[in-house]
Design an enzyme around this catalytic site. Structure first.
Site, PDB file in Angstrom:
ATOM      1  N   CYS A 106       0.835  -1.212   0.000  1.00 29.85           N
ATOM      2  CA  CYS A 106       0.000   0.000   0.000  1.00 29.85           C
ATOM      3  C   CYS A 106       0.866   1.256   0.000  1.00 29.85           C
ATOM      4  CB  CYS A 106      -0.903   0.027   1.234  1.00 29.85           C
ATOM      5  SG  CYS A 106      -2.411  -0.943   1.096  1.00 29.85           S
ATOM      6  N   CYS A 187      -8.329  -2.948  -3.801  1.00 27.06           N
ATOM      7  CA  CYS A 187      -7.696  -3.823  -4.793  1.00 27.06           C
ATOM      8  C   CYS A 187      -8.265  -5.238  -4.680  1.00 27.06           C
ATOM      9  CB  CYS A 187      -6.195  -3.866  -4.539  1.00 27.06           C
ATOM     10  SG  CYS A 187      -5.394  -2.265  -4.630  1.00 27.06           S
ATOM     11  N   CYS A 213      -5.274   1.687   4.512  1.00 31.18           N
ATOM     12  CA  CYS A 213      -4.197   1.585   3.519  1.00 31.18           C
ATOM     13  C   CYS A 213      -3.018   2.481   3.861  1.00 31.18           C
ATOM     14  CB  CYS A 213      -4.720   1.937   2.131  1.00 31.18           C
ATOM     15  SG  CYS A 213      -5.353   3.611   1.996  1.00 31.18           S
TER      16      CYS A 213
HETATM   17  S1  SF4 Z   1      -4.840  -2.873  -1.148  1.00 33.62           S
HETATM   18 FE1  SF4 Z   1      -3.612  -4.763  -1.388  1.00 33.62          FE
HETATM   19  S2  SF4 Z   1      -2.948  -4.861  -3.558  1.00 33.62           S
HETATM   20 FE2  SF4 Z   1      -3.725  -2.760  -3.132  1.00 33.62          FE
HETATM   21  S3  SF4 Z   1      -1.917  -1.594  -2.682  1.00 33.62           S
HETATM   22 FE3  SF4 Z   1      -2.711  -2.317  -0.690  1.00 33.62          FE
HETATM   23  S4  SF4 Z   1      -1.751  -4.343  -0.256  1.00 33.62           S
HETATM   24 FE4  SF4 Z   1      -1.340  -3.762  -2.433  1.00 33.62          FE
END
Ligand code: SF4
Length: 222
Positions: A106, A187, A213
């Site tokens: 993230c 995501c 995030c």
């Molecule tokens: S939500 Fe998951 S895939 Fe998206 S940036 Fe964060 S860790 Fe990576």
């Protein structure tokens, strides 16, 4: 009266947006095009917002999210939809960092592109669509959050029921995944549909001990 000391939980979000536009004409909006984000864009349009709507393409979004972005950009052409790309070189830790190091993933794919963009644009305030009832971690959210730059949260007090009713009344282009139980959509590797009774963000980073995030919480928060 359009001043923060006269606001209450019942204050119309458009009042908050207009205040931000008057006080901070260089305000930007960030969005992930969830239900909250779609509602905020529509309310902002009514309030006369014609600024940027900034989205970070991590490379892992659902096709439905990207299609929602296109539908919104077409409907609200008075705004400028900006897509930032993570633009990362091949990762030395492999292609699935979200499994082994979701915080690092993230930080690299979401937070860093947006921080770099904001450092260049340097807006005084950020409009965003978070609300109290999305998660227990957001239960204390208010309309305004001072910080490195002011965060303006016009939907802080709106419930999911209010948001859904508004979206239906206005026939908004909500991400179709939402109506399949994806109440908060990030995501694809880190999002699942929520079960009855769960809070909206319960489907994010399941089993990874992570609830945010890093855009809004943590030492690198915006
Ligand atoms: S939500 Fe998951 S895939 Fe998206 S940036 Fe964060 S860790 Fe990576």
């Amino acid at each position: 009266m359009n001043a923060p000391d006269a606001w209450s939980a019942e204050t119309d979000p458009r009042v908050v947006i207009r205040w931000a536009m008057e006080e901070y004409p260089d305000s930007l909006m960030t969005s992930a095009f969830n239900l909250n984000g779609v509602v905020l864009i529509d309310l902002a349009a009514q309030a006369g917002y014609t600024g940027e709507v900034v989205f970070v393409d991590t490379g892992y979004h659902f096709p439905e999210t990207l299609q929602t972005r296109e539908r919104l950009a077409a409907r609200y052409s008075q705004m400028r939809f900006v897509t930032l790309s993570a633009g990362l070189a091949p990762e030395p830790w492999g292609e699935e960092r979200y499994r082994s190091d979701p915080d690092g993933c993230c930080a690299a794919r979401k937070v860093a592109p947006l921080r770099e963009y904001l450092a260049r644009k340097n807006p005084s305030a950020l409009l965003n669509a978070r609300s109290r009832d999305q998660a227990a971690t957001r239960a204390g959210l208010g309309f305004l959050e001072p910080g490195e730059r002011l965060r303006v949260n016009p939907l802080a007090y709106w419930t999911r029921e209010q948001l859904e009713a508004y979206a239906r009344t206005r026939d908004l282009p909500v991400n179709p995944l939402y109506w399949s139980g994806f109440l908060s959509i990030g995501c694809w590797p880190c999002t699942r549909a929520v079960r009855p009774g769960e809070e909206a963000r319960a489907g994010r980073w399941e089993g990874q001990g992570k609830t945010e995030c890093g855009l809004w919480v943590g030492e690198k928060a915006l």
